[in-house]
Write a protein that holds these residues in place. Structure first.
Motif, PDB file in Angstrom:
ATOM      1  N   MET A 106      36.152  21.958  22.739  1.00 61.92           N
ATOM      2  CA  MET A 106      35.487  20.946  23.259  1.00 61.92           C
ATOM      3  C   MET A 106      33.949  21.452  22.947  1.00 61.92           C
ATOM      4  N   VAL A 107      33.627  22.623  22.985  1.00 62.79           N
ATOM      5  CA  VAL A 107      32.129  23.130  22.709  1.00 62.79           C
ATOM      6  C   VAL A 107      32.050  23.019  21.348  1.00 62.79           C
ATOM      7  N   GLY A 108      32.987  23.544  20.581  1.00 63.42           N
ATOM      8  CA  GLY A 108      32.888  23.902  19.007  1.00 63.42           C
ATOM      9  C   GLY A 108      32.605  22.354  18.482  1.00 63.42           C
ATOM     10  N   SER A 109      33.578  21.405  18.886  1.00 59.31           N
ATOM     11  CA  SER A 109      33.505  20.157  18.194  1.00 59.31           C
ATOM     12  C   SER A 109      32.068  19.279  18.733  1.00 59.31           C
ATOM     13  N   ALA A 110      31.646  19.809  19.728  1.00 62.76           N
ATOM     14  CA  ALA A 110      30.505  18.979  20.079  1.00 62.76           C
ATOM     15  C   ALA A 110      29.395  19.510  19.457  1.00 62.76           C
ATOM     16  N   LEU A 111      29.357  20.847  19.172  1.00 63.02           N
ATOM     17  CA  LEU A 111      28.244  21.551  18.181  1.00 63.02           C
ATOM     18  C   LEU A 111      28.494  20.965  16.617  1.00 63.02           C
ATOM     19  N   CYS A 112      29.548  20.831  16.194  1.00 60.52           N
ATOM     20  CA  CYS A 112      29.571  20.261  14.964  1.00 60.52           C
ATOM     21  C   CYS A 112      29.198  18.942  14.877  1.00 60.52           C
ATOM     22  N   ARG A 113      29.382  18.048  15.883  1.00 61.14           N
ATOM     23  CA  ARG A 113      28.650  16.729  15.937  1.00 61.14           C
ATOM     24  C   ARG A 113      27.313  16.946  15.911  1.00 61.14           C
ATOM     25  N   ARG A 114      26.557  17.752  16.817  1.00 60.60           N
ATOM     26  CA  ARG A 114      25.366  18.012  16.827  1.00 60.60           C
ATOM     27  C   ARG A 114      24.385  18.730  15.369  1.00 60.60           C
ATOM     28  N   LEU A 115      25.325  19.590  14.918  1.00 62.61           N
ATOM     29  CA  LEU A 115      24.759  20.088  13.499  1.00 62.61           C
ATOM     30  C   LEU A 115      24.768  19.178  12.398  1.00 62.61           C
ATOM     31  N   ALA A 116      25.516  18.016  12.597  1.00 59.79           N
ATOM     32  CA  ALA A 116      25.571  17.065  11.293  1.00 59.79           C
ATOM     33  C   ALA A 116      24.133  16.581  11.137  1.00 59.79           C
ATOM     34  N   SER A 117      23.203  16.473  12.334  1.00 59.59           N
ATOM     35  CA  SER A 117      22.034  16.082  12.085  1.00 59.59           C
ATOM     36  C   SER A 117      20.994  17.080  11.427  1.00 59.59           C
ATOM     37  N   GLU A 118      21.456  18.340  11.551  1.00 60.00           N
ATOM     38  CA  GLU A 118      20.603  19.557  10.944  1.00 60.00           C
ATOM     39  C   GLU A 118      20.944  19.537   9.363  1.00 60.00           C
ATOM     40  N   ASN A 119      19.994  19.839   8.809  1.00 62.47           N
ATOM     41  CA  ASN A 119      20.210  19.913   7.375  1.00 62.47           C
ATOM     42  C   ASN A 119      20.999  21.202   6.890  1.00 62.47           C
ATOM     43  N   CYS A 120      22.253  21.362   7.444  1.00 61.87           N
ATOM     44  CA  CYS A 120      22.959  22.759   7.139  1.00 61.87           C
ATOM     45  C   CYS A 120      24.179  22.680   6.735  1.00 61.87           C
ATOM     46  N   GLU A 121      24.757  23.489   5.915  1.00 63.13           N
ATOM     47  CA  GLU A 121      26.077  23.514   5.561  1.00 63.13           C
ATOM     48  C   GLU A 121      27.116  24.361   6.932  1.00 63.13           C
ATOM     49  N   VAL A 122      27.976  23.447   7.594  1.00 65.63           N
ATOM     50  CA  VAL A 122      29.123  23.911   8.543  1.00 65.63           C
ATOM     51  C   VAL A 122      30.108  24.500   7.974  1.00 65.63           C
ATOM     52  N   LEU A 123      30.369  25.724   8.656  1.00 60.76           N
ATOM     53  CA  LEU A 123      31.593  26.343   7.964  1.00 60.76           C
ATOM     54  C   LEU A 123      32.509  26.512   9.382  1.00 60.76           C
ATOM     55  N   PHE A 131      34.675  37.231   7.015  1.00 65.30           N
ATOM     56  CA  PHE A 131      33.038  37.148   6.888  1.00 65.30           C
ATOM     57  C   PHE A 131      32.667  37.700   5.515  1.00 65.30           C
ATOM     58  N   GLU A 132      33.534  38.693   4.903  1.00 65.86           N
ATOM     59  CA  GLU A 132      32.949  39.036   3.556  1.00 65.86           C
ATOM     60  C   GLU A 132      32.967  37.938   2.500  1.00 65.86           C
ATOM     61  N   ALA A 133      34.132  37.111   2.548  1.00 64.30           N
ATOM     62  CA  ALA A 133      34.178  36.011   1.729  1.00 64.30           C
ATOM     63  C   ALA A 133      33.092  34.749   1.956  1.00 64.30           C
ATOM     64  N   ASN A 134      32.824  34.673   3.081  1.00 60.12           N
ATOM     65  CA  ASN A 134      31.987  33.552   3.597  1.00 60.12           C
ATOM     66  C   ASN A 134      30.312  33.663   3.797  1.00 60.12           C
ATOM     67  N   ARG A 135      29.977  34.971   4.459  1.00 63.74           N
ATOM     68  CA  ARG A 135      28.590  35.333   4.425  1.00 63.74           C
ATOM     69  C   ARG A 135      27.882  34.378   5.403  1.00 63.74           C
ATOM     70  N   PRO A 136      28.065  33.942   6.562  1.00 63.26           N
ATOM     71  CA  PRO A 136      27.403  33.020   7.135  1.00 63.26           C
ATOM     72  C   PRO A 136      26.067  33.544   7.585  1.00 63.26           C
ATOM     73  N   HIS A 137      25.054  32.677   7.429  1.00 66.58           N
ATOM     74  CA  HIS A 137      23.586  33.194   8.100  1.00 66.58           C
ATOM     75  C   HIS A 137      23.623  32.986   9.333  1.00 66.58           C
ATOM     76  N   VAL A 138      24.221  32.108   9.828  1.00 65.70           N
ATOM     77  CA  VAL A 138      24.003  31.767  11.286  1.00 65.70           C
ATOM     78  C   VAL A 138      25.534  31.637  11.888  1.00 65.70           C
ATOM     79  N   VAL A 139      25.728  32.175  13.069  1.00 66.22           N
ATOM     80  CA  VAL A 139      27.131  32.162  13.909  1.00 66.22           C
ATOM     81  C   VAL A 139      26.799  31.580  15.099  1.00 66.22           C
ATOM     82  N   PHE A 140      27.487  30.573  15.651  1.00 71.50           N
ATOM     83  CA  PHE A 140      27.638  30.058  17.034  1.00 71.50           C
ATOM     84  C   PHE A 140      29.085  30.395  17.692  1.00 71.50           C
ATOM     85  N   LEU A 141      29.169  31.491  18.386  1.00 67.10           N
ATOM     86  CA  LEU A 141      30.582  32.133  18.968  1.00 67.10           C
ATOM     87  C   LEU A 141      31.064  31.142  20.119  1.00 67.10           C
ATOM     88  N   ALA A 142      31.699  30.012  19.637  1.00 70.92           N
ATOM     89  CA  ALA A 142      31.969  28.895  20.505  1.00 70.92           C
ATOM     90  C   ALA A 142      33.565  29.328  21.013  1.00 70.92           C
TER      91      ALA A 142
END
Ligand code: GFB
Length: 311
Positions: A17-34, A53-64
């Protein structure tokens, strides 16, 4: 202000529930959601997390990502609630540091605070008294996650922060009557009463406990706000200030669904903590407030439930 623009942002737990709400919200930030499904990446598997993590190297992590549930699930599956949460948060926090994530936000819960904490509950009441026994396993895991963020900040200078939300609800919630939280359970009970032409719903416990409820889209907005504007060791409470008794909530559920009915209590079931209202002054001082009134938010949650139930 921390910039999300152009960053690779990992939402761990994007199907929840939280992660999917975050994805909806991040859609209006100009970022790539992994994202990664549970089948693609079991966060309880340290090697799998390292490799991802080795393969994808995210800059930012939301631990939901978390093993979550209502009062009965917490009380019935203590090993799952402790082990799953400890394992996944340890792996994600460690890998985020090791692979150079610029910032991480860890999501805790208001049940980390002592059962008899002074109300509204301030962040500094953490570890000042015993926990509520029905959810102490989950709470201990969440306290460990918060402490991991603080420890990596102190030892390694990692910009890892923690947010502590109050009881959440909204689209994508769990409506299973055995394992869900109270708000989705009561919407479902009211819905089923309506379908059967009944005019009474049964609630667990005495109906007197007080709970504060926050719509998950408000939470997602607060989490993005904190990611952009907060960078300190102390956790930040996220609440709505809207507190109701469980009995009142049941009447609101009946109204939302459109049933003229009554509420029957069941004292054989646990009440849990008597009251859990968060002090949100720290977040208000930073400049963020919840927007969705409970009545409006419940109508939105019910629309989601009804559409999924095919009604
Ligand atoms: O939402 P809930 O399961 O969790 O229950 P907690 C809140 C209150 O609602 C309790 C009552 O007093 C329940 O006894 N209640 C009444 C019901 N009817 C029902 C029902 O049909 N289903 C449910 N589930 N409750 C959880 C923690 O505590 O809060 C978690 O166990 C987490 O760890 C979460 O922190 C936010 O608010 O008591």
């Amino acid at each position: 202000m921390f910039e999300l623009t152009g960053k690779r942002v990992f939402v761990a737990g994007h199907r929840g529930m939280v992660g999917s709400a975050l994805c909806r919200r991040l859609a209006s930030e100009n970022c790539e959601v992994l994202t990664a499904t549970r089948e693609e990446l079991d966060l309880r598997d340290q090697q799998a997390v390292e490799t991802w993590f080795e393969a994808n190297r995210p800059h930012v992590v939301f631990l939901a990502a978390a093993k979550v549930g209502g009062i009965l699930a917490n009380d019935s599956y203590p090993a799952d609630f402790l082990y799953d949460n400890l394992a996944l948060e340890t792996h994600v926090i460690h890998a985020s540091w090791k692979h150079g994530a610029e910032k991480l936000l860890f999501l805790g819960s208001s049940c980390i605070y002592p059962k008899h904490a002074e109300q509204p509950i301030r962040e500094d009441s953490l570890l000042t008294g015993p926990l509520e026994p029905t959810n102490e396993w989950y709470a201990i895991a969440k306290i460990a996650g918060l402490k991991l963020c603080q420890a990596y900040r102190r030892q390694h200078g990692a910009d890892f922060i923690s947010a502590m939300p109050t009881n959440l609800y909204g689209p994508g919630d769990n409506y299973d009557l055995e394992t869900s939280h109270v708000l989705p359970a009561l919407l479902r009970k009211a819905h089923e009463a309506k379908k059967r032409g009944e005019n009474e719903i049964a609630i667990w416990g005495s109906g007197t406990p007080l709970r504060e409820f926050l719509h998950v889209d408000d939470l997602a907005d607060a989490l993005v706000f904190l990611m952009q504007n907060y960078s300190e060791e102390a956790p930040v409470n996220v609440g709505s200030g809207e507190e109701v008794t469980i009995e009142k909530l049941a009447r609101l559920a009946l109204e939302t669904v459109g049933v003229e009915g009554t509420v029957r209590t069941d004292p054989s079931k646990p009440d849990g903590t008597p009251r859990k209202l968060l002090d949100t002054s720290r977040l208000a001082e930073l400049g963020w407030r919840a927007k969705t009134p409970l009545r409006e938010g419940m109508a939105d949650a019910y629309a989601d439930f009804a559409s999924r139930a095919g009604q």
